[in-house]
Design an enzyme around this catalytic site. Structure first.
Site, PDB file in Angstrom:
ATOM      1  CG  HIS A 101      -9.944  -7.064   2.611  1.00 30.96           C
ATOM      2  ND1 HIS A 101      -9.714  -6.161   3.623  1.00 30.96           N
ATOM      3  CD2 HIS A 101      -9.103  -6.722   1.601  1.00 30.96           C
ATOM      4  CE1 HIS A 101      -8.784  -5.308   3.242  1.00 30.96           C
ATOM      5  NE2 HIS A 101      -8.394  -5.626   2.019  1.00 30.96           N
TER       6      HIS A 101
ATOM      7  CD  GLU B 121     -12.367  -7.207   5.866  1.00 22.93           C
ATOM      8  OE1 GLU B 121     -11.827  -8.328   6.013  1.00 22.93           O
ATOM      9  OE2 GLU B 121     -11.722  -6.178   5.561  1.00 22.93           O
TER      10      GLU B 121
ATOM     11  CB  CYS C 256      -5.616  -6.619   3.729  1.00 17.40           C
ATOM     12  SG  CYS C 256      -5.031  -6.319   2.059  1.00 17.40           S
TER      13      CYS C 256
HETATM   14  N1  GLN Z   1      -1.577  -1.274   1.499  1.00 18.20           N
HETATM   15  C1  GLN Z   1      -1.487  -2.690   1.384  1.00 18.20           C
HETATM   16  C2  GLN Z   1      -1.391  -3.134  -0.075  1.00 18.20           C
HETATM   17  O1  GLN Z   1      -1.687  -2.387  -0.942  1.00 18.20           O
HETATM   18  C3  GLN Z   1      -2.661  -3.373   2.062  1.00 18.20           C
HETATM   19  C4  GLN Z   1      -3.964  -3.081   1.420  1.00 18.20           C
HETATM   20  C5  GLN Z   1      -5.150  -3.333   2.282  1.00 18.20           C
HETATM   21  O2  GLN Z   1      -5.047  -3.480   3.492  1.00 18.20           O
HETATM   22  N2  GLN Z   1      -6.331  -3.377   1.682  1.00 18.20           N
HETATM   23  O3  GLN Z   1      -1.024  -4.254  -0.357  1.00 18.20           O
END
Ligand code: GLN
Length: 546
Positions: A515, A517, A391
Protein backbone atom coordinates in the site's frame (compact mmCIF):
# COMPACT_ATOMS: atom_id res chain seq x y z
CA UNK A 1 -11.76 5.65 46.35
CA UNK A 2 -8.14 4.50 46.00
CA UNK A 3 -6.02 7.23 44.48
CA UNK A 4 -2.53 5.76 44.67
CA UNK A 5 -0.53 6.09 41.53
CA UNK A 6 2.19 3.63 40.66
CA UNK A 7 3.38 5.53 37.59
CA UNK A 8 6.93 6.70 37.84
CA UNK A 9 7.79 9.75 35.83
CA UNK A 10 10.45 12.37 35.66
CA UNK A 11 8.98 15.86 35.26
CA UNK A 12 12.46 17.22 34.59
CA UNK A 13 12.29 15.70 31.10
CA UNK A 14 10.55 18.90 30.07
CA UNK A 15 7.98 17.34 27.78
CA UNK A 16 4.89 19.35 27.05
CA UNK A 17 1.45 17.87 26.50
CA UNK A 18 -1.48 19.28 24.56
CA UNK A 19 -4.66 17.35 25.33
CA UNK A 20 -7.43 17.66 22.81
CA UNK A 21 -11.01 16.74 23.65
CA UNK A 22 -14.19 17.15 21.66
CA UNK A 23 -17.59 18.44 22.60
CA UNK A 24 -21.17 18.41 21.28
CA UNK A 25 -20.62 15.86 18.54
CA UNK A 26 -17.95 13.75 16.90
CA UNK A 27 -16.60 14.35 13.44
CA UNK A 28 -15.66 17.97 14.10
CA UNK A 29 -12.14 17.44 12.86
CA UNK A 30 -10.40 17.82 16.20
CA UNK A 31 -7.64 15.53 14.90
CA UNK A 32 -7.01 17.90 12.00
CA UNK A 33 -7.02 20.90 14.34
CA UNK A 34 -4.52 19.13 16.60
CA UNK A 35 -2.36 17.94 13.70
CA UNK A 36 -2.36 21.45 12.21
CA UNK A 37 -1.25 22.96 15.50
CA UNK A 38 1.45 20.27 15.65
CA UNK A 39 2.62 21.14 12.13
CA UNK A 40 3.06 24.76 13.17
CA UNK A 41 4.97 23.82 16.33
CA UNK A 42 7.22 21.64 14.18
CA UNK A 43 7.72 24.55 11.78
CA UNK A 44 8.80 26.60 14.79
CA UNK A 45 11.54 24.06 15.50
CA UNK A 46 9.99 21.67 18.01
CA UNK A 47 10.01 17.89 17.87
CA UNK A 48 6.32 17.01 17.95
CA UNK A 49 4.60 13.66 18.28
CA UNK A 50 1.02 12.57 18.90
CA UNK A 51 -1.09 9.97 20.65
CA UNK A 52 -4.58 9.06 19.52
CA UNK A 53 -6.87 7.59 22.13
CA UNK A 54 -9.72 5.44 20.81
CA UNK A 55 -12.08 4.50 23.61
CA UNK A 56 -13.42 1.36 21.92
CA UNK A 57 -12.97 -2.20 23.15
CA UNK A 58 -11.32 -3.44 19.97
CA UNK A 59 -7.61 -3.92 20.65
CA UNK A 60 -6.91 -2.24 17.33
CA UNK A 61 -8.77 -0.96 14.27
CA UNK A 62 -7.77 -4.00 12.18
CA UNK A 63 -10.93 -5.98 12.79
CA UNK A 64 -13.31 -3.14 11.99
CA UNK A 65 -15.28 -2.62 8.83
CA UNK A 66 -14.45 0.73 7.12
CA UNK A 67 -18.09 1.81 7.55
CA UNK A 68 -17.39 1.96 11.30
CA UNK A 69 -14.37 4.27 11.46
CA UNK A 70 -13.11 4.69 7.91
CA UNK A 71 -9.97 3.07 6.57
CA UNK A 72 -7.63 0.99 8.69
CA UNK A 73 -4.34 2.85 8.57
CA UNK A 74 -1.17 0.74 8.68
CA UNK A 75 1.97 1.89 10.44
CA UNK A 76 5.57 1.01 9.67
CA UNK A 77 5.68 -1.48 12.54
CA UNK A 78 2.53 -3.18 11.29
CA UNK A 79 0.13 -1.54 13.75
CA UNK A 80 -3.41 -1.40 12.31
CA UNK A 81 -4.74 1.87 13.62
CA UNK A 82 -7.31 4.63 13.36
CA UNK A 83 -7.10 6.84 10.28
CA UNK A 84 -6.31 9.87 12.46
CA UNK A 85 -2.80 8.49 12.88
CA UNK A 86 -2.46 8.81 9.13
CA UNK A 87 -3.33 12.49 9.42
CA UNK A 88 -0.73 12.95 12.15
CA UNK A 89 1.92 11.20 10.05
CA UNK A 90 1.07 13.31 7.02
CA UNK A 91 0.80 16.64 8.84
CA UNK A 92 3.82 16.15 11.10
CA UNK A 93 5.87 14.19 8.56
CA UNK A 94 6.79 11.56 11.15
CA UNK A 95 6.57 7.77 11.39
CA UNK A 96 4.53 6.69 14.39
CA UNK A 97 4.32 3.30 16.08
CA UNK A 98 1.49 1.11 17.35
CA UNK A 99 2.13 2.52 20.84
CA UNK A 100 0.83 5.88 19.64
CA UNK A 101 -2.69 4.50 19.41
CA UNK A 102 -4.17 3.82 22.85
CA UNK A 103 -7.39 1.82 22.84
CA UNK A 104 -9.56 0.53 25.64
CA UNK A 105 -9.04 -2.99 24.30
CA UNK A 106 -5.27 -2.67 24.55
CA UNK A 107 -5.30 -1.13 27.99
CA UNK A 108 -7.75 -3.58 29.58
CA UNK A 109 -6.08 -6.57 27.91
CA UNK A 110 -2.73 -5.54 29.35
CA UNK A 111 -4.07 -4.94 32.85
CA UNK A 112 -6.08 -8.19 32.86
CA UNK A 113 -3.06 -10.15 31.64
CA UNK A 114 -1.02 -8.64 34.47
CA UNK A 115 -3.75 -9.57 36.93
CA UNK A 116 -3.69 -13.18 35.69
CA UNK A 117 0.10 -13.24 35.96
CA UNK A 118 -0.25 -12.25 39.61
CA UNK A 119 1.34 -8.80 39.28
CA UNK A 120 -1.34 -7.25 41.48
CA UNK A 121 -1.46 -10.14 43.96
CA UNK A 122 -3.60 -9.31 46.97
CA UNK A 123 -5.15 -6.20 45.40
CA UNK A 124 -8.51 -5.42 43.91
CA UNK A 125 -7.84 -4.44 40.30
CA UNK A 126 -9.84 -1.35 39.43
CA UNK A 127 -10.33 1.27 36.73
CA UNK A 128 -8.78 3.76 39.15
CA UNK A 129 -5.84 3.40 39.63
CA UNK A 130 -4.89 0.42 37.45
CA UNK A 131 -6.47 1.38 34.14
CA UNK A 132 -5.81 5.09 34.60
CA UNK A 133 -2.18 4.37 35.52
CA UNK A 134 -1.77 2.26 32.41
CA UNK A 135 -3.23 5.06 30.27
CA UNK A 136 -0.84 7.60 31.80
CA UNK A 137 2.12 5.25 31.31
CA UNK A 138 1.26 4.80 27.65
CA UNK A 139 1.03 8.56 27.06
CA UNK A 140 4.32 9.23 28.83
CA UNK A 141 6.13 6.47 26.98
CA UNK A 142 4.90 7.69 23.60
CA UNK A 143 6.05 11.23 24.46
CA UNK A 144 9.54 10.10 25.49
CA UNK A 145 12.25 11.97 23.62
CA UNK A 146 9.93 14.56 22.05
CA UNK A 147 9.39 18.22 22.94
CA UNK A 148 5.62 18.24 22.56
CA UNK A 149 3.08 15.44 22.55
CA UNK A 150 -0.44 16.05 21.26
CA UNK A 151 -2.95 13.70 22.87
CA UNK A 152 -6.32 13.46 21.15
CA UNK A 153 -9.17 11.75 22.94
CA UNK A 154 -11.55 10.20 20.42
CA UNK A 155 -15.30 10.58 20.86
CA UNK A 156 -17.10 13.30 22.72
CA UNK A 157 -16.95 14.45 26.33
CA UNK A 158 -19.74 12.72 28.21
CA UNK A 159 -19.38 9.35 26.45
CA UNK A 160 -19.24 6.56 29.02
CA UNK A 161 -16.30 4.96 27.18
CA UNK A 162 -14.21 8.10 27.45
CA UNK A 163 -14.53 8.53 31.22
CA UNK A 164 -11.42 6.58 32.32
CA UNK A 165 -9.34 8.60 29.87
CA UNK A 166 -10.58 11.95 31.09
CA UNK A 167 -9.94 10.85 34.67
CA UNK A 168 -6.43 9.77 33.62
CA UNK A 169 -5.86 13.19 32.06
CA UNK A 170 -7.07 14.90 35.21
CA UNK A 171 -4.54 12.91 37.25
CA UNK A 172 -1.88 13.54 34.64
CA UNK A 173 -2.37 17.30 34.90
CA UNK A 174 -2.23 17.02 38.68
CA UNK A 175 1.10 15.19 38.49
CA UNK A 176 2.85 17.39 35.93
CA UNK A 177 3.83 21.06 36.12
CA UNK A 178 1.01 23.42 35.18
CA UNK A 179 2.93 25.01 32.32
CA UNK A 180 3.63 21.61 30.77
CA UNK A 181 -0.04 20.83 30.12
CA UNK A 182 -2.65 22.47 27.97
CA UNK A 183 -6.25 21.39 27.53
CA UNK A 184 -7.86 22.25 24.21
CA UNK A 185 -11.53 21.59 23.70
CA UNK A 186 -12.95 21.56 20.18
CA UNK A 187 -16.70 22.11 19.99
CA UNK A 188 -19.46 22.94 17.57
CA UNK A 189 -20.88 26.44 17.29
CA UNK A 190 -24.06 26.05 15.22
CA UNK A 191 -26.17 28.77 13.64
CA UNK A 192 -29.72 29.41 14.74
CA UNK A 193 -32.44 29.82 12.11
CA UNK A 194 -31.98 33.58 12.20
CA UNK A 195 -28.26 33.32 11.51
CA UNK A 196 -26.97 33.73 15.05
CA UNK A 197 -23.92 31.78 16.27
CA UNK A 198 -25.10 29.75 19.26
CA UNK A 199 -22.80 29.08 22.20
CA UNK A 200 -25.07 26.98 24.41
CA UNK A 201 -23.85 23.57 23.15
CA UNK A 202 -20.28 24.70 23.89
CA UNK A 203 -21.27 25.90 27.34
CA UNK A 204 -22.87 22.54 28.07
CA UNK A 205 -19.94 20.49 26.95
CA UNK A 206 -17.51 22.63 28.95
CA UNK A 207 -19.81 22.22 31.97
CA UNK A 208 -19.56 18.46 31.46
CA UNK A 209 -15.77 18.69 31.32
CA UNK A 210 -15.61 20.80 34.46
CA UNK A 211 -17.85 18.38 36.33
CA UNK A 212 -15.11 15.79 35.95
CA UNK A 213 -12.42 18.19 37.06
CA UNK A 214 -11.09 19.44 33.73
CA UNK A 215 -10.95 23.12 32.86
CA UNK A 216 -10.10 23.81 29.22
CA UNK A 217 -7.36 26.35 28.55
CA UNK A 218 -8.30 26.84 24.90
CA UNK A 219 -11.62 26.54 23.10
CA UNK A 220 -11.83 26.01 19.37
CA UNK A 221 -15.25 26.61 17.84
CA UNK A 222 -16.06 24.71 14.66
CA UNK A 223 -18.44 26.79 12.65
CA UNK A 224 -19.23 27.42 8.99
CA UNK A 225 -17.60 30.84 9.35
CA UNK A 226 -15.12 32.45 11.73
CA UNK A 227 -16.57 33.14 15.19
CA UNK A 228 -17.79 36.68 15.70
CA UNK A 229 -16.12 38.72 18.42
CA UNK A 230 -19.38 38.70 20.39
CA UNK A 231 -19.54 34.89 20.18
CA UNK A 232 -15.98 34.58 21.42
CA UNK A 233 -16.69 36.89 24.35
CA UNK A 234 -19.75 34.93 25.33
CA UNK A 235 -17.87 31.62 25.21
CA UNK A 236 -15.01 33.15 27.20
CA UNK A 237 -17.35 34.45 29.89
CA UNK A 238 -19.36 31.28 30.34
CA UNK A 239 -16.51 28.84 29.95
CA UNK A 240 -14.09 30.83 32.09
CA UNK A 241 -11.25 31.34 29.63
CA UNK A 242 -9.71 34.59 28.34
CA UNK A 243 -11.32 35.86 25.12
CA UNK A 244 -8.05 35.43 23.27
CA UNK A 245 -8.12 31.72 24.17
CA UNK A 246 -11.22 31.24 22.00
CA UNK A 247 -10.37 30.37 18.41
CA UNK A 248 -12.37 29.80 15.26
CA UNK A 249 -11.99 26.82 13.03
CA UNK A 250 -14.19 27.66 10.06
CA UNK A 251 -14.93 25.33 7.14
CA UNK A 252 -12.23 25.24 4.48
CA UNK A 253 -12.15 23.62 1.03
CA UNK A 254 -9.26 21.37 1.88
CA UNK A 255 -7.90 20.09 5.20
CA UNK A 256 -4.38 21.12 4.17
CA UNK A 257 -5.49 24.72 4.56
CA UNK A 258 -6.24 24.25 8.25
CA UNK A 259 -2.61 24.91 9.36
CA UNK A 260 -2.76 28.22 7.48
CA UNK A 261 -6.06 29.13 9.17
CA UNK A 262 -4.73 28.11 12.59
CA UNK A 263 -1.56 30.14 12.06
CA UNK A 264 -3.46 33.21 10.87
CA UNK A 265 -5.68 32.98 13.96
CA UNK A 266 -2.58 32.76 16.20
CA UNK A 267 -3.48 29.45 17.83
CA UNK A 268 0.08 28.13 17.53
CA UNK A 269 1.50 31.29 19.11
CA UNK A 270 -0.99 31.07 21.99
CA UNK A 271 -0.11 27.40 22.57
CA UNK A 272 3.61 28.19 22.61
CA UNK A 273 3.13 31.05 25.04
CA UNK A 274 1.03 28.98 27.40
CA UNK A 275 3.53 26.14 27.36
CA UNK A 276 6.49 28.48 27.88
CA UNK A 277 7.91 27.63 24.45
CA UNK A 278 7.54 31.00 22.74
CA UNK A 279 11.08 32.13 23.56
CA UNK A 280 12.65 28.95 22.21
CA UNK A 281 10.64 29.06 18.98
CA UNK A 282 12.43 29.95 15.78
CA UNK A 283 11.84 33.54 14.67
CA UNK A 284 8.97 33.71 12.19
CA UNK A 285 11.14 34.36 9.15
CA UNK A 286 13.27 31.30 9.92
CA UNK A 287 10.36 28.89 10.29
CA UNK A 288 9.77 26.14 7.80
CA UNK A 289 7.17 27.33 5.34
CA UNK A 290 7.18 24.48 2.82
CA UNK A 291 3.61 23.60 3.77
CA UNK A 292 2.22 27.06 3.00
CA UNK A 293 4.09 27.18 -0.31
CA UNK A 294 2.81 23.77 -1.28
CA UNK A 295 -0.82 24.43 -0.40
CA UNK A 296 -0.95 27.85 -2.05
CA UNK A 297 0.85 26.94 -5.28
CA UNK A 298 -0.95 27.38 -8.59
CA UNK A 299 -2.05 24.29 -10.51
CA UNK A 300 -2.16 24.03 -14.28
CA UNK A 301 -5.44 22.13 -14.62
CA UNK A 302 -7.39 19.26 -13.21
CA UNK A 303 -7.71 15.54 -13.88
CA UNK A 304 -10.44 13.02 -13.07
CA UNK A 305 -9.35 9.83 -11.36
CA UNK A 306 -11.95 7.12 -10.79
CA UNK A 307 -11.69 4.95 -7.72
CA UNK A 308 -13.47 1.62 -8.14
CA UNK A 309 -14.20 0.15 -4.74
CA UNK A 310 -17.12 -1.11 -2.70
CA UNK A 311 -17.45 1.49 0.06
CA UNK A 312 -19.30 4.65 -0.87
CA UNK A 313 -17.42 6.60 1.79
CA UNK A 314 -14.37 8.75 1.18
CA UNK A 315 -12.92 7.91 4.60
CA UNK A 316 -12.81 4.21 3.63
CA UNK A 317 -10.05 5.10 1.14
CA UNK A 318 -8.72 8.20 2.89
CA UNK A 319 -5.02 7.58 2.35
CA UNK A 320 -5.61 6.85 -1.34
CA UNK A 321 -7.39 10.19 -1.71
CA UNK A 322 -4.57 11.91 0.16
CA UNK A 323 -1.88 10.21 -1.93
CA UNK A 324 -3.66 11.35 -5.11
CA UNK A 325 -3.67 14.88 -3.73
CA UNK A 326 0.06 14.73 -2.94
CA UNK A 327 0.82 13.42 -6.42
CA UNK A 328 -1.40 16.20 -7.82
CA UNK A 329 0.67 18.78 -5.91
CA UNK A 330 3.80 17.29 -7.44
CA UNK A 331 2.38 17.06 -10.98
CA UNK A 332 0.87 20.56 -10.66
CA UNK A 333 -2.75 19.45 -11.20
CA UNK A 334 -5.88 19.30 -9.08
CA UNK A 335 -7.29 15.81 -8.74
CA UNK A 336 -11.04 15.15 -8.81
CA UNK A 337 -11.68 11.72 -7.40
CA UNK A 338 -14.75 10.05 -8.93
CA UNK A 339 -16.45 7.30 -7.00
CA UNK A 340 -17.24 4.14 -8.98
CA UNK A 341 -19.33 1.56 -7.17
CA UNK A 342 -17.68 -1.70 -8.20
CA UNK A 343 -20.48 -3.68 -6.58
CA UNK A 344 -23.44 -2.10 -8.37
CA UNK A 345 -21.69 -0.83 -11.56
CA UNK A 346 -24.79 0.99 -12.75
CA UNK A 347 -24.80 2.86 -16.05
CA UNK A 348 -24.00 6.07 -14.17
CA UNK A 349 -20.94 4.49 -12.55
CA UNK A 350 -19.82 2.95 -15.84
CA UNK A 351 -20.06 6.43 -17.41
CA UNK A 352 -17.85 7.83 -14.69
CA UNK A 353 -15.33 5.09 -15.32
CA UNK A 354 -15.25 5.94 -18.99
CA UNK A 355 -15.07 9.66 -18.34
CA UNK A 356 -12.05 9.32 -16.02
CA UNK A 357 -8.50 10.15 -17.10
CA UNK A 358 -7.01 7.51 -14.83
CA UNK A 359 -8.25 4.56 -12.79
CA UNK A 360 -7.42 3.22 -9.35
CA UNK A 361 -8.58 -0.07 -7.84
CA UNK A 362 -7.81 0.20 -4.12
CA UNK A 363 -7.34 -2.48 -1.46
CA UNK A 364 -10.18 -4.52 -0.04
CA UNK A 365 -11.37 -7.77 1.43
CA UNK A 366 -14.02 -10.26 0.38
CA UNK A 367 -15.67 -11.08 -2.93
CA UNK A 368 -18.26 -8.26 -3.04
CA UNK A 369 -17.52 -5.92 -5.93
CA UNK A 370 -14.90 -8.17 -7.54
CA UNK A 371 -16.67 -8.36 -10.90
CA UNK A 372 -16.80 -4.55 -11.14
CA UNK A 373 -13.13 -4.32 -10.22
CA UNK A 374 -12.22 -6.89 -12.88
CA UNK A 375 -14.26 -4.91 -15.41
CA UNK A 376 -12.39 -1.74 -14.41
CA UNK A 377 -9.01 -3.42 -14.88
CA UNK A 378 -10.02 -4.84 -18.25
CA UNK A 379 -11.23 -1.45 -19.43
CA UNK A 380 -7.97 0.22 -18.29
CA UNK A 381 -5.82 -2.46 -19.90
CA UNK A 382 -7.65 -2.64 -23.20
CA UNK A 383 -8.30 1.09 -23.63
CA UNK A 384 -4.82 2.18 -22.55
CA UNK A 385 -6.13 4.25 -19.60
CA UNK A 386 -3.49 4.85 -16.88
CA UNK A 387 -4.15 2.40 -14.06
CA UNK A 388 -2.91 1.79 -10.55
CA UNK A 389 -3.95 -1.30 -8.56
CA UNK A 390 -3.31 -1.32 -4.83
CA UNK A 391 -3.08 -4.59 -2.90
CA UNK A 392 -6.43 -6.15 -3.82
CA UNK A 393 -6.27 -3.99 -6.97
CA UNK A 394 -2.95 -5.65 -7.81
CA UNK A 395 -4.44 -9.10 -7.22
CA UNK A 396 -7.48 -8.32 -9.36
CA UNK A 397 -5.17 -7.15 -12.16
CA UNK A 398 -3.47 -10.56 -12.05
CA UNK A 399 -6.85 -12.34 -12.11
CA UNK A 400 -8.07 -10.31 -15.08
CA UNK A 401 -4.84 -10.88 -16.98
CA UNK A 402 -4.89 -14.61 -16.26
CA UNK A 403 -8.48 -14.92 -17.46
CA UNK A 404 -8.32 -12.71 -20.53
CA UNK A 405 -4.75 -12.88 -21.76
CA UNK A 406 -3.57 -16.30 -20.51
CA UNK A 407 -6.97 -17.85 -21.21
CA UNK A 408 -7.19 -19.40 -17.75
CA UNK A 409 -10.95 -19.66 -17.46
CA UNK A 410 -12.37 -18.90 -13.99
CA UNK A 411 -8.93 -17.96 -12.68
CA UNK A 412 -9.50 -16.41 -9.26
CA UNK A 413 -8.22 -15.74 -5.77
CA UNK A 414 -8.93 -18.46 -3.24
CA UNK A 415 -10.20 -15.62 -1.04
CA UNK A 416 -13.21 -15.32 -3.38
CA UNK A 417 -13.51 -18.82 -4.84
CA UNK A 418 -11.91 -21.67 -2.98
CA UNK A 419 -12.68 -24.17 -5.72
CA UNK A 420 -11.27 -22.15 -8.62
CA UNK A 421 -9.46 -24.30 -11.21
CA UNK A 422 -6.75 -21.63 -11.43
CA UNK A 423 -5.88 -20.15 -8.04
CA UNK A 424 -3.61 -17.43 -9.41
CA UNK A 425 -3.92 -15.63 -6.07
CA UNK A 426 -3.54 -17.92 -3.07
CA UNK A 427 -3.14 -17.66 0.66
CA UNK A 428 0.36 -16.86 1.94
CA UNK A 429 2.06 -20.07 3.14
CA UNK A 430 2.59 -18.61 6.62
CA UNK A 431 -1.17 -18.09 6.89
CA UNK A 432 -2.09 -21.80 6.58
CA UNK A 433 -2.34 -22.33 10.32
CA UNK A 434 -3.51 -18.85 11.30
CA UNK A 435 -6.90 -18.83 12.98
CA UNK A 436 -7.11 -15.49 14.82
CA UNK A 437 -8.19 -12.57 12.66
CA UNK A 438 -6.68 -9.71 14.69
CA UNK A 439 -3.19 -8.51 13.78
CA UNK A 440 -2.27 -11.70 11.92
CA UNK A 441 -1.88 -10.60 8.29
CA UNK A 442 1.42 -9.83 6.60
CA UNK A 443 1.65 -6.34 8.04
CA UNK A 444 3.84 -3.26 8.02
CA UNK A 445 7.01 -2.24 6.25
CA UNK A 446 8.87 -4.83 4.17
CA UNK A 447 11.51 -4.30 1.55
CA UNK A 448 10.90 -4.96 -2.14
CA UNK A 449 13.75 -5.48 -4.64
CA UNK A 450 13.16 -3.61 -7.86
CA UNK A 451 14.37 -4.89 -11.22
CA UNK A 452 16.65 -2.38 -13.01
CA UNK A 453 15.36 -1.24 -16.40
CA UNK A 454 11.68 -1.41 -15.41
CA UNK A 455 9.09 1.32 -14.99
CA UNK A 456 9.04 0.63 -11.24
CA UNK A 457 12.78 1.28 -11.14
CA UNK A 458 12.26 4.55 -12.94
CA UNK A 459 9.47 5.53 -10.52
CA UNK A 460 11.39 4.73 -7.34
CA UNK A 461 14.76 5.58 -8.86
CA UNK A 462 16.21 2.83 -6.73
CA UNK A 463 16.95 -0.91 -6.58
CA UNK A 464 14.64 -1.27 -3.60
CA UNK A 465 11.72 0.32 -1.79
CA UNK A 466 10.25 -0.22 1.65
CA UNK A 467 6.47 0.04 1.72
CA UNK A 468 3.69 -0.99 4.09
CA UNK A 469 1.65 -4.15 3.69
CA UNK A 470 -1.65 -5.57 4.85
CA UNK A 471 -2.62 -8.81 3.15
CA UNK A 472 -3.18 -12.55 3.55
CA UNK A 473 -3.03 -13.56 -0.11
CA UNK A 474 -0.39 -13.24 -2.83
CA UNK A 475 0.40 -14.27 -6.42
CA UNK A 476 0.58 -18.05 -6.48
CA UNK A 477 4.24 -18.89 -7.36
CA UNK A 478 3.03 -21.73 -9.60
CA UNK A 479 1.57 -19.24 -12.10
CA UNK A 480 4.38 -16.70 -12.23
CA UNK A 481 6.12 -18.14 -15.29
CA UNK A 482 2.89 -18.44 -17.26
CA UNK A 483 1.86 -14.88 -16.40
CA UNK A 484 5.27 -13.49 -17.28
CA UNK A 485 5.39 -15.42 -20.56
CA UNK A 486 2.07 -13.80 -21.48
CA UNK A 487 3.42 -10.29 -20.86
CA UNK A 488 3.19 -9.28 -17.19
CA UNK A 489 6.44 -8.04 -15.69
CA UNK A 490 6.83 -8.59 -11.99
CA UNK A 491 9.27 -5.74 -11.52
CA UNK A 492 9.27 -5.78 -7.72
CA UNK A 493 9.82 -8.87 -5.59
CA UNK A 494 10.50 -9.72 -1.99
CA UNK A 495 12.21 -13.11 -2.31
CA UNK A 496 9.60 -15.14 -4.16
CA UNK A 497 6.68 -12.86 -3.35
CA UNK A 498 5.45 -10.71 -6.22
CA UNK A 499 5.21 -7.08 -5.07
CA UNK A 500 4.97 -4.88 -8.19
CA UNK A 501 3.56 -5.66 -11.62
CA UNK A 502 3.59 -3.68 -14.83
CA UNK A 503 2.69 -4.05 -18.50
CA UNK A 504 5.03 -2.88 -21.22
CA UNK A 505 2.66 -2.07 -24.05
CA UNK A 506 0.51 0.32 -22.02
CA UNK A 507 0.85 4.03 -21.09
CA UNK A 508 0.78 3.16 -17.38
CA UNK A 509 -0.40 -0.10 -15.89
CA UNK A 510 1.06 -0.67 -12.45
CA UNK A 511 -0.04 -2.78 -9.50
CA UNK A 512 1.50 -3.05 -6.05
CA UNK A 513 0.91 -5.79 -3.52
CA UNK A 514 1.85 -3.20 -0.87
CA UNK A 515 0.00 0.00 0.00
CA UNK A 516 2.17 2.91 -1.18
CA UNK A 517 -0.56 5.35 -0.08
CA UNK A 518 0.43 4.94 3.57
CA UNK A 519 3.85 6.49 3.04
CA UNK A 520 2.72 9.34 0.85
CA UNK A 521 3.13 12.82 2.32
CA UNK A 522 2.48 16.36 1.11
CA UNK A 523 5.77 17.40 -0.44
CA UNK A 524 6.92 13.79 -0.69
CA UNK A 525 4.36 12.05 -2.88
CA UNK A 526 4.35 8.31 -3.44
CA UNK A 527 6.16 7.30 -6.67
CA UNK A 528 3.42 4.99 -8.10
CA UNK A 529 0.84 7.77 -7.62
CA UNK A 530 3.10 10.40 -9.20
CA UNK A 531 3.69 8.00 -12.11
CA UNK A 532 -0.08 7.60 -12.55
CA UNK A 533 -0.72 11.34 -12.70
CA UNK A 534 2.24 12.01 -14.97
CA UNK A 535 0.95 9.36 -17.35
CA UNK A 536 -2.51 10.98 -17.23
CA UNK A 537 -1.07 14.42 -17.97
CA UNK A 538 1.13 13.03 -20.80
CA UNK A 539 -1.81 11.27 -22.35
CA UNK A 540 -3.93 14.44 -22.21
CA UNK A 541 -1.12 16.47 -23.80
CA UNK A 542 -0.69 13.91 -26.54
CA UNK A 543 -4.42 13.99 -27.26
CA UNK A 544 -4.35 17.80 -27.49
CA UNK A 545 -1.40 17.77 -29.90
CA UNK A 546 -2.93 15.12 -32.20
N1 GLN B 1 -7.87 -9.29 0.53
C1 GLN B 1 -6.56 -9.30 -0.02
C2 GLN B 1 -5.57 -10.06 0.86
O1 GLN B 1 -5.85 -10.31 1.98
C3 GLN B 1 -6.06 -7.88 -0.26
C4 GLN B 1 -5.88 -7.11 0.99
C5 GLN B 1 -5.84 -5.63 0.80
O2 GLN B 1 -6.22 -5.10 -0.23
N2 GLN B 1 -5.39 -4.91 1.82
O3 GLN B 1 -4.50 -10.42 0.43
Amino acid sequence: MPTESVTEYDPSLGRKFVFVTGGVMSGLGKGITAASTGRLLANAGFDVTAVKIDPYLNVDAGTMNPYQHGEVYVLKDGGEVDLDLGNYERFLDIDMTFDHNVTTGKTYKHVIEKERAGDYLGKTVQIIPHITDDIKRRIREAAEGHDVCLVEVGGTVGDIEGMPYLEALRQFAHEEDDDDILFTHVTLVPYSKNGEQKTKPTQHSVKELRSIGLQPDILVGRCGDPLEQQTKEKIALFCDVPTDAVFSNPDVDDIYQVPLVVEDAGLDQYVMEQLGLAEEALPRDERENGWRNLVTQETTGSVDIALAGKYDLEDAYLSVHEALKHAGLEAGVDVNALWVDADEMTAEHRDRLEQADGLVVPGGFGARGTDGKIETVRYAREEGVPFLGLCLGFQVAVIEFARTVCGLEHADSTEFEEETPHPVIAILPEQYEVEDMGGTMRLGAHETDIEPGTLAHELYDSDACTERHRHRYEVNPEYIEQLEDAGITFSGRADNRMEILELDDHPYFVGTQFHPEFRSRPGCASPPFVGLLEAVVDRAEREVSV
